[in-house]
Design an enzyme around this catalytic site. Structure first.
Site, mmCIF file in Angstrom:
data_model
loop_
_atom_site.group_PDB
_atom_site.id
_atom_site.type_symbol
_atom_site.label_atom_id
_atom_site.label_comp_id
_atom_site.label_asym_id
_atom_site.label_seq_id
_atom_site.Cartn_x
_atom_site.Cartn_y
_atom_site.Cartn_z
ATOM 1 N N ILE A 50 0.827 -1.197 0.000
ATOM 2 C CA ILE A 50 0.000 0.000 0.000
ATOM 3 C C ILE A 50 0.866 1.254 0.000
ATOM 4 O O ILE A 50 0.733 2.121 0.815
ATOM 5 C CB ILE A 50 -1.060 -0.016 1.087
ATOM 6 C CG1 ILE A 50 -1.135 0.929 2.106
ATOM 7 C CG2 ILE A 50 -1.136 -1.053 1.776
ATOM 8 C CD1 ILE A 50 -2.369 0.555 2.997
ATOM 9 N N PHE A 51 1.795 1.236 -0.969
ATOM 10 C CA PHE A 51 2.589 2.413 -1.339
ATOM 11 C C PHE A 51 3.644 2.822 -0.320
ATOM 12 O O PHE A 51 4.123 3.939 -0.365
ATOM 13 C CB PHE A 51 1.667 3.625 -1.619
ATOM 14 C CG PHE A 51 0.476 3.282 -2.457
ATOM 15 C CD1 PHE A 51 0.625 2.707 -3.705
ATOM 16 C CD2 PHE A 51 -0.810 3.496 -1.990
ATOM 17 C CE1 PHE A 51 -0.481 2.376 -4.480
ATOM 18 C CE2 PHE A 51 -1.913 3.164 -2.760
ATOM 19 C CZ PHE A 51 -1.741 2.610 -4.007
ATOM 20 N N HIS A 52 4.027 1.943 0.583
ATOM 21 C CA HIS A 52 5.049 2.295 1.570
ATOM 22 C C HIS A 52 6.256 1.350 1.522
ATOM 23 O O HIS A 52 6.789 0.990 2.552
ATOM 24 C CB HIS A 52 4.460 2.269 2.990
ATOM 25 C CG HIS A 52 3.414 3.294 3.236
ATOM 26 N ND1 HIS A 52 2.657 3.332 4.383
ATOM 27 C CD2 HIS A 52 2.982 4.336 2.481
ATOM 28 C CE1 HIS A 52 1.803 4.341 4.336
ATOM 29 N NE2 HIS A 52 1.979 4.961 3.177
ATOM 30 N N PRO A 53 6.745 0.945 0.341
ATOM 31 C CA PRO A 53 7.904 0.055 0.343
ATOM 32 C C PRO A 53 9.153 0.788 0.822
ATOM 33 O O PRO A 53 9.359 1.945 0.469
ATOM 34 C CB PRO A 53 8.052 -0.368 -1.118
ATOM 35 C CG PRO A 53 6.968 0.300 -1.892
ATOM 36 C CD PRO A 53 6.234 1.221 -0.983
#
Length: 214
Positions: free
Chosen positions: A147-150
């Site tokens: 959810i876009f937080h790698p």
């Protein structure tokens, strides 16, 4: 909606996708929350698909402290070639337990509380047929995604840490005059959104670079 936004900068397109956020514990014994909810006033099968034809909301439960570890590997000397990315989701017992607990907690909040019962909510995904731990784990594997937080592909570490890519001054080990200054240097993901911590990383790196130039 597009015309309204284009002409007046108002309407639904001015809103962020997630209208509500919350933190919770997958286990009451934990000292701090390990789940973050992102609530969107929309329902769809996957990002990019059209929304479902019924009124709904999506409660996305995010594991804030995953213990599974994947990898990103270079496939070719061509800089335009895509790397091989293996997320390796749900590879550890801890992450599997958290996923199951998060689904059960979400179900309990949405369908089992007095505040929500008056709205007569019906579970769409994964659906009430998924009940056992094994079924819920299967559902988590089917619908789970990033959810876009790698973070963490260029880990920062001390001199004696063989797994570290950059040192405490953001310098890439073994390569001169190259630094990495972004969320990839985080050794572990922060327990919440990564934007503010990334700004702090940039501020700290700016201080170091300015001091070196002085």
């Amino acid at each position: 909606m597009g015309v309204e936004y284009g002409l007046f900068r108002s309407g639904p397109m001015t809103m962020a996708p997630s209208q509500l956020g919350a933190f919770a514990k997958s286990d009451p014994a934990l000292a701090t929350p390990d789940i973050q909810y992102h609530i969107q006033p929309i329902s769809l099968d996957r990002f990019g698909d059209p929304p479902h034809g019924f009124p709904a909301f999506t409660a996305s439960a995010c594991n804030l402290r995953p213990t599974s570890r994947g990898h990103v590997r270079i496939q070719s000397p061509d800089p335009r070639a895509h790397p091989a990315i293996t997320p390796n989701y749900l590879a550890t017992d801890e992450d599997r337990r958290t996923a199951i607990a998060a689904l059960r907690l979400t179900r309990r909040i949405v369908t089992g509380t007095e505040a929500m019962k008056k709205h007569e909510p019906e579970e769409f995904s994964p659906g009430p047929a998924f009940e056992s731990d094994e079924e819920l784990l299967q559902a988590a594997g089917n619908i789970g995604t990033t959810i876009f937080h790698p973070v963490g592909t260029c880990k920062m570490g001390r001199e004696n840490d063989a797994t570290a890519v950059v040192d405490t001054q953001f310098r890439v080990r073994g390569i001169e005059r190259l630094r990495v200054i972004d969320a990839s240097i985080m050794p572990t993901i922060t327990s919440g959104n990564t934007n503010s911590p990334t700004v702090m990383i940039a501020e700290r790196a700016s201080e170091i670079l300015m001091r070196e130039k002085a």
